[in-house]
Design a protein around this motif. Sequence first.
Motif, PDB file in Angstrom:
ATOM      1  N   MET A 132      11.067 -36.223  25.167  1.00 13.98           N
ATOM      2  CA  MET A 132      10.561 -36.142  26.538  1.00 13.98           C
ATOM      3  C   MET A 132       9.933 -34.775  26.763  1.00 13.98           C
ATOM      4  O   MET A 132      10.444 -33.755  26.301  1.00 13.98           O
ATOM      5  N   ALA A 133       8.804 -34.776  27.455  1.00 16.25           N
ATOM      6  CA  ALA A 133       8.127 -33.536  27.809  1.00 16.25           C
ATOM      7  C   ALA A 133       7.822 -33.546  29.304  1.00 16.25           C
ATOM      8  O   ALA A 133       7.747 -34.609  29.930  1.00 16.25           O
ATOM      9  N   GLN A 134       7.639 -32.358  29.861  1.00 11.93           N
ATOM     10  CA  GLN A 134       7.215 -32.243  31.247  1.00 11.93           C
ATOM     11  C   GLN A 134       5.731 -31.913  31.292  1.00 11.93           C
ATOM     12  O   GLN A 134       5.254 -31.055  30.544  1.00 11.93           O
ATOM     13  N   MET A 135       5.001 -32.595  32.132  1.00 12.27           N
ATOM     14  CA  MET A 135       3.591 -32.300  32.342  1.00 12.27           C
ATOM     15  C   MET A 135       3.508 -31.038  33.192  1.00 12.27           C
ATOM     16  O   MET A 135       4.105 -30.974  34.280  1.00 12.27           O
ATOM     17  N   LYS A 160       5.355 -29.308  28.319  1.00 16.84           N
ATOM     18  CA  LYS A 160       6.485 -28.532  27.800  1.00 16.84           C
ATOM     19  C   LYS A 160       7.523 -29.523  27.286  1.00 16.84           C
ATOM     20  O   LYS A 160       8.094 -30.292  28.055  1.00 16.84           O
ATOM     21  N   TRP A 161       7.741 -29.516  25.971  1.00 18.73           N
ATOM     22  CA  TRP A 161       8.702 -30.437  25.375  1.00 18.73           C
ATOM     23  C   TRP A 161      10.131 -29.987  25.678  1.00 18.73           C
ATOM     24  O   TRP A 161      10.475 -28.818  25.513  1.00 18.73           O
ATOM     25  N   ILE A 162      10.946 -30.938  26.108  1.00 18.79           N
ATOM     26  CA  ILE A 162      12.338 -30.653  26.469  1.00 18.79           C
ATOM     27  C   ILE A 162      13.291 -31.264  25.452  1.00 18.79           C
ATOM     28  O   ILE A 162      14.169 -30.587  24.925  1.00 18.79           O
ATOM     29  N   TYR A 163      13.098 -32.555  25.171  1.00 15.71           N
ATOM     30  CA  TYR A 163      13.909 -33.226  24.156  1.00 15.71           C
ATOM     31  C   TYR A 163      13.028 -33.626  22.981  1.00 15.71           C
ATOM     32  O   TYR A 163      11.943 -34.184  23.173  1.00 15.71           O
ATOM     33  N   VAL A 164      13.490 -33.317  21.782  1.00 11.05           N
ATOM     34  CA  VAL A 164      12.843 -33.769  20.549  1.00 11.05           C
ATOM     35  C   VAL A 164      13.935 -34.421  19.715  1.00 11.05           C
ATOM     36  O   VAL A 164      14.676 -33.763  18.983  1.00 11.05           O
TER      37      VAL A 164
END
Length: 270
Positions: A132-135, A160-164
């Motif tokens: 999941m990433a934030q725009m 901005k990537w939060i979970y990988v």
Amino acid sequence: QQHHSQHGSLSSKTGTVSQSVNSNSHQSQKEQSSPTSISDNLSYPSHQVLDRLRLENNYNPKEFDLNPKDARFFIIKSFSEDDIHRSIKYSIWCSTEYGNRRLDSAFKSQEAISSPVFLFFSVNASGHFCGMAQMVSYVDYNASSDVWAQNKWKGKFKVKWIYVKDVPNSILRSIRLENNENRPVTHSRDTQEVPFEKGKAVLKIMHNYRHTTSIFDDFLHYEKKQEEELARRFGNNNLESNLNQPRLNPPSNSNSSNNSKKHPNWSKEQ
């Protein structure tokens, strides 16, 4: 975006059955080669780019707001694990022309109320969501980046990537979307919006899931593949500069006639 992984290729023209078989093979091989652990305790191959990214970003945070006020959530579907690698590396993304406008509109409305737009990423035929990433910016419709697997897409925005982490469809399939004929969230098209409560449910599962695999397992493969692509495209003299900083304007001979479609909006569960 076409799908290509270290352990095999999946084409949009490939049948659903063979896609599923190849996907499971890819997943099982990754599981066999990856340590069983959780979150930040996972060990990844050492590479200067990956090491820098992990140092600068708190991927898979132990604490995160699982009830973000007035947040909006969208599904992002990609044909290509290569492009997930590039998105994480350069903190950018680009959808179809329609998808870009849909996301841009959401970002503008959310910015007005200081609330986030979160994007759940999944590669077609992978059998899982990959993070999941934030725009974090508007869509720049006039800018292009040549880092994608196919060098013909128009527009870009920052993420901005939060979970990988790889989160299997099987534990998300019970979440059904009332704005998509009550289909499972795993059965979504690209830029499908996920209603607030269902988005929070996906976020909670993703946050708590104890993963054993992620795209970081294959990061060195995608770094090498990008080097080879850029060497063919620009020659070895410009290789280092293009690897470190994506070009914003593609070469003048790029095929701009294909800008309208980055990938079809698949509705089948992949």
